[in-house]
Design an enzyme around this catalytic site. Structure first.
Site, mmCIF file in Angstrom:
data_model
loop_
_atom_site.group_PDB
_atom_site.id
_atom_site.type_symbol
_atom_site.label_atom_id
_atom_site.label_comp_id
_atom_site.label_asym_id
_atom_site.label_seq_id
_atom_site.Cartn_x
_atom_site.Cartn_y
_atom_site.Cartn_z
ATOM 1 N N VAL A 1 0.787 -1.241 0.083
ATOM 2 C CA VAL A 1 0.184 0.062 0.039
ATOM 3 C C VAL A 1 0.970 1.314 -0.030
ATOM 4 C CG1 VAL A 1 -1.692 1.477 1.019
ATOM 5 C CG2 VAL A 1 -1.857 -1.250 1.309
ATOM 6 N N LYS B 1 -7.081 -1.814 9.379
ATOM 7 C CA LYS B 1 -8.310 -2.082 10.068
ATOM 8 C C LYS B 1 -7.879 -2.414 11.372
ATOM 9 C CE LYS B 1 -6.735 -4.948 6.871
ATOM 10 N NZ LYS B 1 -6.572 -4.795 5.537
ATOM 11 N N GLY C 1 -10.908 -2.018 0.549
ATOM 12 C CA GLY C 1 -9.725 -1.779 -0.265
ATOM 13 C C GLY C 1 -10.069 -0.476 -0.813
ATOM 14 N N ILE D 1 -12.813 0.652 -2.543
ATOM 15 C CA ILE D 1 -14.280 0.676 -2.274
ATOM 16 C C ILE D 1 -14.619 1.738 -1.259
ATOM 17 C CG2 ILE D 1 -16.817 -0.162 -2.125
ATOM 18 C CD1 ILE D 1 -15.603 -2.907 -2.123
ATOM 19 N N GLU E 1 -2.655 -10.724 3.682
ATOM 20 C CA GLU E 1 -1.794 -10.039 4.785
ATOM 21 C C GLU E 1 -0.365 -10.567 4.965
ATOM 22 O OE1 GLU E 1 -3.068 -7.063 6.456
ATOM 23 O OE2 GLU E 1 -4.652 -7.358 5.127
ATOM 24 N N ASP F 1 -9.168 -10.867 9.607
ATOM 25 C CA ASP F 1 -8.981 -9.459 8.692
ATOM 26 C C ASP F 1 -10.809 -8.974 8.227
ATOM 27 O OD1 ASP F 1 -7.978 -7.288 6.638
ATOM 28 O OD2 ASP F 1 -9.641 -8.465 5.639
ATOM 29 N N LYS G 1 -12.795 -5.807 10.089
ATOM 30 C CA LYS G 1 -13.876 -4.883 9.214
ATOM 31 C C LYS G 1 -15.258 -4.939 9.603
ATOM 32 C CE LYS G 1 -10.630 -5.716 5.389
ATOM 33 N NZ LYS G 1 -10.327 -6.656 4.282
HETATM 34 N N1 HSE Z 1 -5.607 -8.748 3.233
HETATM 35 C C1 HSE Z 1 -6.863 -8.184 3.050
HETATM 36 C C2 HSE Z 1 -7.863 -8.793 1.968
HETATM 37 C C3 HSE Z 1 -6.276 -6.635 2.244
HETATM 38 O O1 HSE Z 1 -7.279 -9.816 1.272
HETATM 39 O O2 HSE Z 1 -8.976 -8.408 1.589
HETATM 40 C C4 HSE Z 1 -7.257 -5.777 2.147
HETATM 41 O O3 HSE Z 1 -7.853 -5.317 3.370
#
Ligand code: HSE
Length: 368
Positions: A11, A88, A117, A119, A173, A184, A188
């Site tokens: 990123v 996050k 990401g 969006i 990740e 993850d 979120k």
């Molecule tokens: N590792 C995360 C995914 C990256 O695959 O969605 C984006 O948050």
């Protein structure tokens, strides 16, 4: 805007590249463990070089992980710098601490890239709750899991092989367990629920199960029954409380989620006035995620400071009952046998997640 960039991975490098073509913002310093040579930014190894530099007004955190990201972001806010982050885990864990601090210091703190990401999900969710009550949030929030499940379903590929591809493409990740075990997605949906419902969800009350144990035979089983497996998160008002959970879910072949390919995400809110609104796009990867970071930087330049402040602390109530596909040593009530697997009779989300913890080798998916 003069930026101190923390991290130069997937990123961070994307943010650097996008900002070089803009004349309203410039990356002045990059904090990075390796020596990097950039034509117009200085590479530094000590966070003090950024937080103590009065010419830097904004810090972009793209390191990932909780520590030292938390300490660095806190130091930046305390030094009076705006912060934009795509992290996050950091935002989910410390937002109700970092937000008041940012307010006290009069700086902006934005994190649109933390969910979805590229969006514009959190930014629209924030706008939406200004005019209506949000009843539900959730959907496909992890690009890596979707990439794996999509490739297993469409091409019959093996789990381990597709995970390696997702890592090479920069979706996963640093520790892919964070993706495949659902952590993850868990971060979120908690962050989305906090913003949607104006609460602070107790993370420990939100159960999570991932896709680590899925096998080709499960995918064959789903196909034979016209179903597709996706990792789906749910955050829902439930009377006076909230049902919030993450687990693999079997959707019908014709459902919107079933068609989501590759690393794409499909995230939905249901509002009292707007009803269902879904957001589809690249949920992971360098440029989509960096795009949303730069959107936040433009918002900071325009004086937009924060997402909705968090409200009262709430625990999820997951007594809602679902039916489940289970391949493992299920000894509870069975509705149907599907080869080596079973479809259970109705079992509550909390009971099934407790069972999954005791049976870590089983593969379990809710049937929608
Ligand atoms: N590792 C995360 C995914 C990256 O695959 O969605 C984006 O948050």
């Amino acid at each position: 805007m003069n930026i101190g960039l923390l991290g130069f991975g997937v990123v961070g490098r994307g943010v650097y590249e996008i900002t070089t073509s803009r004349d309203d913002m410039q990356v002045k310093k990059v904090l990075c463990l390796e020596d990097i040579n950039l034509p117009d930014a200085e590479s530094v190894k000590d966070i003090k070089c950024i937080v103590e530099d009065p010419s830097i007004d904004t810090v972009v955190e793209a390191m990932g992980g909780l520590h030292p990201a938390y300490e660095f972001v806190r130091a930046a806010i305390e030094a009076g710098k705006n912060v934009v982050t795509s992290n996050k885990a950091l935002v989910c864990t410390f937002y109700d601490e970092l937000l008041p601090l940012a307010k006290e210091k009069g700086v902006s703190f934005r994190s649109t890239a933390a969910v979805g990401g590229g969006i514009g999900w959190l930014s629209e969710l924030e706008r939406s709750r200004r005019v209506q009550k949000i009843l539900e949030v959730g959907g496909i929030m992890n690009g890596t899991c979707n990439y794996i499940l999509d490739n297993m379903t469409r091409f019959g590929l093996d789990y381990a092989e597709v995970l390696k591809q997702a890592q090479k493409l920069g979706y996963a990740e640093a520790n892919p367990s964070t993706d495949v075990d659902g952590i993850d997605t868990w971060h979120k949906v908690i962050l989305s629920s906090n913003i949607a419902f104006g609460v602070t969800v107790d993370k420990q009350s939100v159960p999570v199960a991932g896709i680590r144990n899925i096998q080709a035979q499960d995918v064959e089983n789903f196909k034979a029954h016209g179903l597709v497996c996706k990792l789906i998160s749910t955050g829902k008002r439930n009377g006076e409380g909230y049902s919030i959970y993450v687990h693999p879910t079997l959707v019908k072949e014709g459902d919107l989620e079933a068609a989501v390919p590759m690393n794409y995400n499909l995230i939905t809110f249901v509002g009292e006035t707007s009803d269902r609104m879904s957001f589809y796009g690249q949920g992971a990867g360098r440029y989509p995620t960096a795009y949303n970071v730069v959107q936040d930087l433009v918002d900071v330049l325009e004086g937009k400071g924060f997402y909705a402040p968090y409200g009262e602390k709430v625990s999820a109530d997951n007594s809602v009952e679902l039916t489940w596909y289970v391949r493992g040593n299920w000894t509870g009530a069975v509705a149907e046998n599907w080869g080596e697997a079973v479809v259970t009779k109705a079992v509550s989300v909390s009971d099934m997640h407790a069972w999954i913890k005791e049976n870590p080798d089983a593969f379990v998916a809710a049937i929608r």
